[in-house]
Scaffold this motif. Structure first.
Motif, PDB file in Angstrom:
ATOM      1  N   THR A 163     -65.239  38.059 -67.181  1.00  0.00           N
ATOM      2  CA  THR A 163     -65.124  37.260 -68.400  1.00  0.00           C
ATOM      3  C   THR A 163     -66.369  37.429 -69.259  1.00  0.00           C
ATOM      4  O   THR A 163     -67.460  37.719 -68.750  1.00  0.00           O
ATOM      5  N   ILE A 164     -66.179  37.221 -70.538  1.00  0.00           N
ATOM      6  CA  ILE A 164     -67.301  37.303 -71.475  1.00  0.00           C
ATOM      7  C   ILE A 164     -68.314  36.213 -71.156  1.00  0.00           C
ATOM      8  O   ILE A 164     -69.520  36.437 -71.237  1.00  0.00           O
ATOM      9  N   LYS A 165     -67.826  35.047 -70.769  1.00  0.00           N
ATOM     10  CA  LYS A 165     -68.727  33.944 -70.424  1.00  0.00           C
ATOM     11  C   LYS A 165     -69.646  34.340 -69.266  1.00  0.00           C
ATOM     12  O   LYS A 165     -70.841  34.035 -69.280  1.00  0.00           O
ATOM     13  N   ASP A 166     -69.104  35.036 -68.268  1.00  0.00           N
ATOM     14  CA  ASP A 166     -69.914  35.508 -67.141  1.00  0.00           C
ATOM     15  C   ASP A 166     -71.000  36.476 -67.626  1.00  0.00           C
ATOM     16  O   ASP A 166     -72.148  36.402 -67.189  1.00  0.00           O
ATOM     17  N   ILE A 167     -70.621  37.379 -68.510  1.00  0.00           N
ATOM     18  CA  ILE A 167     -71.581  38.351 -69.049  1.00  0.00           C
ATOM     19  C   ILE A 167     -72.662  37.622 -69.841  1.00  0.00           C
ATOM     20  O   ILE A 167     -73.852  37.889 -69.656  1.00  0.00           O
ATOM     21  N   HIS A 168     -72.260  36.677 -70.708  1.00  0.00           N
ATOM     22  CA  HIS A 168     -73.229  35.903 -71.502  1.00  0.00           C
ATOM     23  C   HIS A 168     -74.255  35.239 -70.595  1.00  0.00           C
ATOM     24  O   HIS A 168     -75.462  35.350 -70.828  1.00  0.00           O
ATOM     25  N   GLN A 169     -73.755  34.520 -69.611  1.00  0.00           N
ATOM     26  CA  GLN A 169     -74.645  33.757 -68.734  1.00  0.00           C
ATOM     27  C   GLN A 169     -75.580  34.671 -67.957  1.00  0.00           C
ATOM     28  O   GLN A 169     -76.767  34.400 -67.826  1.00  0.00           O
ATOM     29  N   TRP A 170     -75.046  35.775 -67.456  1.00  0.00           N
ATOM     30  CA  TRP A 170     -75.874  36.677 -66.670  1.00  0.00           C
ATOM     31  C   TRP A 170     -76.947  37.343 -67.527  1.00  0.00           C
ATOM     32  O   TRP A 170     -78.106  37.419 -67.122  1.00  0.00           O
ATOM     33  N   ILE A 171     -76.575  37.803 -68.726  1.00  0.00           N
ATOM     34  CA  ILE A 171     -77.557  38.427 -69.625  1.00  0.00           C
ATOM     35  C   ILE A 171     -78.637  37.401 -69.999  1.00  0.00           C
ATOM     36  O   ILE A 171     -79.831  37.702 -69.998  1.00  0.00           O
ATOM     37  N   TYR A 172     -78.207  36.176 -70.305  1.00  0.00           N
ATOM     38  CA  TYR A 172     -79.170  35.111 -70.606  1.00  0.00           C
ATOM     39  C   TYR A 172     -80.130  34.923 -69.424  1.00  0.00           C
ATOM     40  O   TYR A 172     -81.349  34.831 -69.606  1.00  0.00           O
ATOM     41  N   ASN A 173     -79.603  34.872 -68.206  1.00  0.00           N
ATOM     42  CA  ASN A 173     -80.443  34.699 -67.015  1.00  0.00           C
ATOM     43  C   ASN A 173     -81.426  35.854 -66.841  1.00  0.00           C
ATOM     44  O   ASN A 173     -82.579  35.637 -66.452  1.00  0.00           O
TER      45      ASN A 173
END
Length: 194
Positions: free
Chosen positions: A87-97
């Motif tokens: 999911t895009i949300k997973d990618i967002h959160q991981w990149i942010y982390n």
């Protein structure tokens, strides 16, 4: 149609965030490059942008004699993990982390006082790039000798003040030259090449 990304601009933005940004800056960056407008793009495009961001973080860490192993458990897992997100949300959160981990690592590695001085110098350059700027002028503005100011700035950013100023002027000139009405002599004058 897939949007084109200015790689140098992305790198500069990311480096500024890693060195002097906040967690809010990290969130805005992720939103800007992987936000709602990306929903119209292909999955491959989104993962490529995420890989591009991760690669640039790796370059920034390498410039500081560090690596992903210093901020994450396993370098190979970084790439494998990113490719497996659904999911895009997973990618967002991981990149942010990942950005936050790099930001915290650099923040711990570099003396906060030096980062603050480099930020002041960067701010002066961004405010004054249209004018004739010298090392002496910047040194006076921050109450440091010109050479010491330049050494601190290079320690934090990896670039001399002069190189940073030239890169900024070139980026601003490129932005202005996108307009078909632009005159080269006028653009040169606006960005400080007069």
């Amino acid at each position: 149609i897939e949007e084109r990304i200015d790689l140098q601009k992305l790198y500069i933005e990311l480096k500024d965030i890693v060195f002097y940004g906040s967690n809010e800056d990290s969130q805005k960056f992720v939103f800007r490059y992987l936000g709602p407008r990306c929903l119209e793009q292909s999955e491959v495009y989104l993962k490529n942008i995420a890989l591009l961001i991760v690669n640039n973080i790796q370059i920034i860490l390498t410039e500081q004699n560090a690596s992903f192993e210093a901020i994450l458990d396993n370098n190979l897992a970084v790439w494998d993990k990113l490719i497996r997100f659904e999911t895009i949300k997973d990618i967002h959160q991981w990149i942010y982390n990942v950005i936050e981990a790099a930001r915290q690592f650099i923040g711990n590695k570099v003396d906060a006082g030096y980062a603050h001085i480099a930020k002041k110098i960067s701010d002066i350059i961004h405010q004054e790039y249209q004018h004739h700027i010298t090392l002496s002028y910047i040194g006076e503005m921050i109450n440091y000798s010109p050479n010491h100011a330049n050494n601190i700035f290079k320690l934090i950013t990896g670039k001399t003040i002069y190189d940073y100023l030239m890169d900024l002027r070139i980026e601003k000139a490129k932005e202005l030259l996108r307009s078909p009405e632009s005159k080269i002599y006028a653009v040169a004058d606006k960005v400080g090449y007069s």
